[in-house]
Design a protein around this motif. Structure first.
Motif, PDB file in Angstrom:
ATOM      1  N   ASN A 101       0.813  -1.226   0.000  1.00 37.21           N
ATOM      2  CA  ASN A 101       0.000   0.000   0.000  1.00 37.21           C
ATOM      3  C   ASN A 101       0.838   1.264   0.000  1.00 37.21           C
ATOM      4  O   ASN A 101       0.370   2.329  -0.426  1.00 37.21           O
ATOM      5  CB  ASN A 101      -0.927   0.016   1.225  1.00 37.21           C
ATOM      6  CG  ASN A 101      -2.106  -0.913   1.079  1.00 37.21           C
ATOM      7  OD1 ASN A 101      -2.583  -1.131  -0.031  1.00 37.21           O
ATOM      8  ND2 ASN A 101      -2.566  -1.471   2.186  1.00 37.21           N
ATOM      9  N   ARG A 102       2.068   1.162   0.450  1.00 38.77           N
ATOM     10  CA  ARG A 102       2.937   2.342   0.535  1.00 38.77           C
ATOM     11  C   ARG A 102       3.449   2.801  -0.825  1.00 38.77           C
ATOM     12  O   ARG A 102       4.184   3.781  -0.902  1.00 38.77           O
ATOM     13  CB  ARG A 102       4.114   2.052   1.471  1.00 38.77           C
ATOM     14  CG  ARG A 102       3.726   1.869   2.945  1.00 38.77           C
ATOM     15  CD  ARG A 102       4.955   1.623   3.799  1.00 38.77           C
ATOM     16  NE  ARG A 102       5.891   2.737   3.743  1.00 38.77           N
ATOM     17  CZ  ARG A 102       7.141   2.680   4.199  1.00 38.77           C
ATOM     18  NH1 ARG A 102       7.610   1.534   4.689  1.00 38.77           N
ATOM     19  NH2 ARG A 102       7.940   3.740   4.116  1.00 38.77           N
TER      20      ARG A 102
ATOM     21  N   GLY B 104       2.064   4.454  -2.875  1.00 42.90           N
ATOM     22  CA  GLY B 104       1.625   5.834  -3.069  1.00 42.90           C
ATOM     23  C   GLY B 104       2.665   6.856  -2.646  1.00 42.90           C
ATOM     24  O   GLY B 104       2.591   8.029  -3.041  1.00 42.90           O
TER      25      GLY B 104
ATOM     26  N   THR C 217      -3.968   3.039  -3.403  1.00 40.19           N
ATOM     27  CA  THR C 217      -2.952   4.087  -3.265  1.00 40.19           C
ATOM     28  C   THR C 217      -2.148   4.300  -4.545  1.00 40.19           C
ATOM     29  O   THR C 217      -1.426   5.286  -4.659  1.00 40.19           O
ATOM     30  CB  THR C 217      -1.995   3.758  -2.112  1.00 40.19           C
ATOM     31  OG1 THR C 217      -1.526   2.410  -2.264  1.00 40.19           O
ATOM     32  CG2 THR C 217      -2.694   3.892  -0.771  1.00 40.19           C
TER      33      THR C 217
ATOM     34  N   GLN D  19      -2.173   7.681  -6.317  1.00 42.06           N
ATOM     35  CA  GLN D  19      -1.366   8.824  -5.899  1.00 42.06           C
ATOM     36  C   GLN D  19      -0.152   9.050  -6.805  1.00 42.06           C
ATOM     37  O   GLN D  19       0.555  10.041  -6.654  1.00 42.06           O
ATOM     38  CB  GLN D  19      -0.897   8.619  -4.459  1.00 42.06           C
ATOM     39  CG  GLN D  19      -2.044   8.508  -3.455  1.00 42.06           C
ATOM     40  CD  GLN D  19      -1.562   8.116  -2.071  1.00 42.06           C
ATOM     41  OE1 GLN D  19      -0.425   8.389  -1.690  1.00 42.06           O
ATOM     42  NE2 GLN D  19      -2.423   7.447  -1.316  1.00 42.06           N
TER      43      GLN D  19
END
Length: 369
Positions: A224-225, A227, A249, A252
Motif C-alpha cells: 500500500n505504501r 503511493g 494508493t 497517488q
C-alpha cells in the motif's frame, strides 16, 4: 585531452603514462582497438575523467586503474572488454560515475563495492535502447553476464542515484536495506532471475523516478505504501509472479506515464483510483486475472493512447466514455467470441483488436476489428 567523436583507429600508446599533468582523457566514440595500457596508472596524481566508451578495446581492465586515486568518472561502455572487474577498481574512493555496460565482463559483484562511498551512477547492464539499436549487432547480442546476488554492501552506498544491472544472471532477493539508498532516482533490475517480494522499505525511496523489475521471478503483493513514490514516471513489473489486488494508493502516482503490470497473477477488480493516473499514456495489463468490468474511470486519463486488457477475466461492456477518448489509438480486449462460438467476454465497439478470453496466450486467436 579530447579526441572523441572522430574516426580514429589504432591503439592507445603505452606512453600515455608520460602525460602526468593530464586531468581529462576523452577518446570516446572512435575505432580504437587493443588493450587499455597498464601505464594509465601512472596518471595517478591528476587524472579525474577517463572516457573510452564506444570503441573496440579488448582485454581486461588493467589492475593499475586502482592507482588513479583522483578518478571520478570512468566510462568504458560499448567495447569488447572481458574478464572480471579487478579488485583494485574498488579502491577509487572518489569515483562517482562508472559505466561498463555492453562489454563481456563476468563473475560476481564484489562486496568491495561498498568501498565506493561517493558512487552516484553505476551501470552494469544493457539498456533497452542499445538492444534496439543496429549498433548492438556488432556485439552479437552478447554482453556482461554477472552472476550471484547483489552484495549487501551495495545497499550502503547512500549517494547512489542510478543503478542498472539489467540483463544479467543475477538471482536472490532484494534486501530490506534497499531503503538506505535514499538518493536513488533510477533502478533497473530487469532481465535477471530475482525472486521474493519487494521489501516494504523499498517504498520509502521517495526520489525514485523510474524502476523496472520486469522479466524476473518476483512474487508477493504490491505494498500500500507505493503511493509514497509520487515522483514515479515508469512503473514496469511485467513478466513476474506478483499476486493479489492492486492497492488504491496507486492513484497517488500522478506523474506516472507508463504503467505495465502485464503477465502476472493479479486478481480482483481494478480500483477506481486508476482514474487519478492522469499522466499515463501506456496501460498494458494483459495476461492477469482481473475481474469485473473495465472501469469507466480510465476515461479520466485524457492522454492515454494504449490500453491492452486482453486475457483477463473482465466482462460487461466497455464504457462509452473510453471510446470517446481522442488520444486512444490502440485498445485490446477479450471481445472475440469465447472459445470460438460463445459470446464475447467483453463487448467493445471501439477496440482495435479483439482476443478470446478462453484461449489465453494464443496470439492466433486475436484479430483486428
Amino acid at each position: 585531452f579530447a579526441c572523441n567523436q572522430n574516426m580514429l583507429s589504432g591503439s592507445i600508446n603505452s606512453r600515455i603514462g608520460e602525460l602526468t599533468n593530464i586531468e581529462k582523457f576523452n577518446a570516446a566514440v572512435n575505432r580504437f582497438t587493443g588493450t587499455i595500457p597498464s601505464t594509465i596508472g601512472q596518471l595517478s596524481e591528476t587524472l579525474q575523467f577517463l572516457l573510452l566508451y564506444e570503441n573496440k578495446f579488448t582485454g581486461t581492465i588493467p589492475s593499475t586503474v586502482g592507482q588513479l586515486s583522483r578518478l571520478t568518472l570512468f566510462d568504458i561502455r560499448e567495447n569488447k572488454l572481458y574478464g572480471t572487474l579487478p579488485k583494485e577498481l574498488y579502491s577509487l574512493k572518489h569515483l562517482s560515475y562508472f559505466d561498463c555496460s555492453n562489454n563481456f565482463f563476468s563473475g560476481t559483484l564484489s562486496s568491495r563495492i561498498g568501498r565506493l562511498t561517493n558512487l552516484e551512477y553505476l551501470r552494469l547492464g544493457i539498456p533497452d535502447e542499445t538492444l534496439r539499436s543496429k549498433k548492438f549487432e556488432d556485439l552479437s547480442l552478447n554482453g556482461n553476464v554477472f552472476t550471484g546476488s547483489i552484495p549487501e554492501e551495495l545497499y550502503g552506498l547512500e549517494t547512489l542515484t542510478s543503478f542498472d544491472c539489467s540483463h544479467h544472471a543475477l538471482s536472490g532477493t532484494i534486501s530490506s536495506r534497499i531503503g538506505n539508498l535514499s538518493s536513488l532516482t533510477h533502478l533497473y533490475l530487469y532481465g535477471n532471475a530475482f525472486t521474493g517480494s519487494i521489501p516494504e522499505e523499498f517504498f520509502s525511496l521517495e526520489r525514485l523516478i523510474r524502476f523496472e523489475f520486469r522479466d524476473n521471478d518476483f512474487s508477493g503483493t504490491i505494498n500500500n505504501r507505493i503511493g509514497n513514490l509520487s515522483r514515479l514516471e515508469k512503473f514496469e513489473i511485467s513478466n513476474n509472479l506478483f499476486t493479489g489486488l492492486l492497492p488504491s494508493t496507486m492513484g497517488q502516482l500522478s506523474a506516472l506515464v507508463l504503467f505495465d503490470i502485464s503477465n502476472n497473477l493479479f486478481t480482483g477488480i481494478l480500483p477506481s483510483a486508476i482514474g487519478q493516473l492522469t499522466s499515463v499514456e501506456h496501460f498494458p495489463i494483459w495476461y492477469n486475472y482481473f475481474t469485473g468490468t473495465i472501469p469507466s474511470e480510465l476515461a479520466l486519463i485524457k492522454n492515454i493512447n494504449r490500453i491492452d486488457a486482453r486475457w483477463n477475466n473482465f466482462n460487461g461492456t466497455v464504457p462509452e466514455e473510453l471510446c470517446e477518448l481522442e488520444e486512444l489509438f490502440i485498445f485490446v480486449a477479450d471481445c472475440f467470441p469465447t472459445n470460438i462460438t460463445g459470446l464475447p467476454a467483453v463487448k467493445c465497439k471501439c477496440c482495435t483488436k479483439c482476443c478470446d478470453t478462453a484461449r489465453r496466450g494464443d496470439w492466433e486467436a486475436c484479430g483486428y476489428t
